[in-house]
Design a protein around this motif. Structure first.
Motif, PDB file in Angstrom:
ATOM      1  N   CYS A  38     -13.299  -9.407  44.219  1.00  0.00           N
ATOM      2  CA  CYS A  38     -13.072 -10.815  43.868  1.00  0.00           C
ATOM      3  C   CYS A  38     -11.659 -11.038  43.320  1.00  0.00           C
ATOM      4  N   ARG A  39     -10.873 -10.006  43.381  1.00  0.00           N
ATOM      5  CA  ARG A  39      -9.494 -10.042  42.898  1.00  0.00           C
ATOM      6  C   ARG A  39      -8.695 -11.210  43.507  1.00  0.00           C
ATOM      7  N   ASP A  40      -8.991 -11.516  44.775  1.00  0.00           N
ATOM      8  CA  ASP A  40      -8.223 -12.552  45.480  1.00  0.00           C
ATOM      9  C   ASP A  40      -8.558 -13.975  45.050  1.00  0.00           C
ATOM     10  N   ARG A  41      -9.555 -14.105  44.185  1.00  0.00           N
ATOM     11  CA  ARG A  41      -9.914 -15.461  43.746  1.00  0.00           C
ATOM     12  C   ARG A  41      -8.930 -16.024  42.733  1.00  0.00           C
ATOM     13  N   THR A  42      -8.011 -15.201  42.277  1.00  0.00           N
ATOM     14  CA  THR A  42      -7.045 -15.693  41.305  1.00  0.00           C
ATOM     15  C   THR A  42      -5.677 -15.092  41.567  1.00  0.00           C
ATOM     16  N   ASN A  43      -4.668 -15.724  41.014  1.00  0.00           N
ATOM     17  CA  ASN A  43      -3.334 -15.134  41.043  1.00  0.00           C
ATOM     18  C   ASN A  43      -3.100 -14.496  39.697  1.00  0.00           C
ATOM     19  N   ARG A  44      -2.452 -13.359  39.706  1.00  0.00           N
ATOM     20  CA  ARG A  44      -2.225 -12.687  38.433  1.00  0.00           C
ATOM     21  C   ARG A  44      -1.210 -13.440  37.591  1.00  0.00           C
ATOM     22  N   ASP A  45      -1.646 -13.789  36.392  1.00  0.00           N
ATOM     23  CA  ASP A  45      -0.740 -14.382  35.423  1.00  0.00           C
ATOM     24  C   ASP A  45      -0.330 -13.244  34.478  1.00  0.00           C
ATOM     25  N   GLN A  46       0.942 -12.862  34.599  1.00  0.00           N
ATOM     26  CA  GLN A  46       1.413 -11.684  33.854  1.00  0.00           C
ATOM     27  C   GLN A  46       1.328 -11.851  32.344  1.00  0.00           C
ATOM     28  N   SER A  47       1.261 -13.101  31.896  1.00  0.00           N
ATOM     29  CA  SER A  47       1.242 -13.308  30.444  1.00  0.00           C
ATOM     30  C   SER A  47      -0.157 -13.128  29.849  1.00  0.00           C
ATOM     31  N   THR A  48      -1.187 -13.112  30.714  1.00  0.00           N
ATOM     32  CA  THR A  48      -2.554 -12.985  30.190  1.00  0.00           C
ATOM     33  C   THR A  48      -3.378 -11.893  30.870  1.00  0.00           C
ATOM     34  N   MET A  49      -2.851 -11.301  31.928  1.00  0.00           N
ATOM     35  CA  MET A  49      -3.676 -10.354  32.706  1.00  0.00           C
ATOM     36  C   MET A  49      -3.011  -8.999  32.875  1.00  0.00           C
ATOM     37  N   ILE A  50      -3.885  -8.007  32.983  1.00  0.00           N
ATOM     38  CA  ILE A  50      -3.412  -6.674  33.311  1.00  0.00           C
ATOM     39  C   ILE A  50      -4.075  -6.285  34.625  1.00  0.00           C
ATOM     40  N   GLU A  51      -3.320  -5.654  35.494  1.00  0.00           N
ATOM     41  CA  GLU A  51      -3.885  -5.241  36.782  1.00  0.00           C
ATOM     42  C   GLU A  51      -3.918  -3.727  36.861  1.00  0.00           C
ATOM     43  N   ASP A  52      -5.026  -3.208  37.388  1.00  0.00           N
ATOM     44  CA  ASP A  52      -5.168  -1.759  37.501  1.00  0.00           C
ATOM     45  C   ASP A  52      -5.976  -1.416  38.749  1.00  0.00           C
ATOM     46  N   VAL A  53      -5.311  -0.885  39.740  1.00  0.00           N
ATOM     47  CA  VAL A  53      -5.943  -0.467  40.997  1.00  0.00           C
ATOM     48  C   VAL A  53      -6.938  -1.517  41.513  1.00  0.00           C
ATOM     49  N   GLY A  54      -6.461  -2.724  41.681  1.00  0.00           N
ATOM     50  CA  GLY A  54      -7.289  -3.776  42.270  1.00  0.00           C
ATOM     51  C   GLY A  54      -8.166  -4.542  41.297  1.00  0.00           C
ATOM     52  N   TRP A  55      -8.269  -4.062  40.078  1.00  0.00           N
ATOM     53  CA  TRP A  55      -9.025  -4.777  39.053  1.00  0.00           C
ATOM     54  C   TRP A  55      -8.071  -5.604  38.200  1.00  0.00           C
ATOM     55  N   LEU A  56      -8.579  -6.746  37.719  1.00  0.00           N
ATOM     56  CA  LEU A  56      -7.789  -7.582  36.819  1.00  0.00           C
ATOM     57  C   LEU A  56      -8.617  -7.893  35.582  1.00  0.00           C
ATOM     58  N   ILE A  57      -8.000  -7.728  34.423  1.00  0.00           N
ATOM     59  CA  ILE A  57      -8.649  -8.205  33.195  1.00  0.00           C
ATOM     60  C   ILE A  57      -7.819  -9.381  32.690  1.00  0.00           C
ATOM     61  N   GLU A  58      -8.483 -10.498  32.467  1.00  0.00           N
ATOM     62  CA  GLU A  58      -7.795 -11.649  31.888  1.00  0.00           C
ATOM     63  C   GLU A  58      -8.175 -11.745  30.419  1.00  0.00           C
TER      64      GLU A  58
END
Ligand SMILES: [Zn+2]
Length: 145
Positions: A38-58
């Motif tokens: 479901c990673r593609d449902r959002t764009n990574r906002d660098q100020s609130t999210m961390i990305e790790d091998v396809g996973w995103l934590i907001e």
């Protein structure tokens, strides 16, 4: 005590074990979790999210700053800081490392009863091989081991 939780991602197909060092940050600091599906449902906002091998934590950065300031942390609070310092990060090396670890322990249980030394050596060998794989796959927490 360190808090841990196992939230589901946005598409509900996957879950991740998340660890909160010293329980400084509450569960609600995680606003959203995206798995590779479901990673593609959002764009990574660098100020609130961390990305790790396809996973995103907001993260809820306001909540994070509030609790970290309360704790006396005077370091700029960024998603990288929260993740790398263990305030809200994977439990283990990856979202499912804890389960993987438990599975290995379960598998080696008969050996543990039979031969303690062999058990520890085998456990070490398997975990080191797993760490090497996690590192190769690019997991952030595995990069410094
Ligand atoms: Zn998902």
């Amino acid at each position: 005590m360190c808090l841990h939780q196992k939230p589901a991602c946005v598409c509900k197909r996957n879950k991740a074990y998340i660890f909160h060092r010293d329980s400084v940050l509450p569960e609600r600091v995680v606003i959203n979790l995206y798995c590779p599906e479901c990673r593609d449902r959002t764009n990574r906002d660098q100020s609130t999210m961390i990305e790790d091998v396809g996973w995103l934590i907001e993260y809820d950065m306001e909540v994070a700053r509030f609790y970290l300031e309360l704790k006396g942390v005077d370091h700029p609070v960024t998603p990288e800081f929260i993740f790398d310092e263990g305030y809200c990060t994977w439990y283990g090396m990856s979202p499912n490392d804890l389960e993987e670890n438990a599975r290995v322990h379960q598998e080696l249980l008969p050996l543990q009863k039979k031969d303690k030394l062999l058990y520890f050596n085998e456990l070490k060998r398997i975990r080191l091989a797993q760490f090497a794989e996690l590192k190769k796959a690019g997991w952030r927490k595995a990069q410094n081991i």
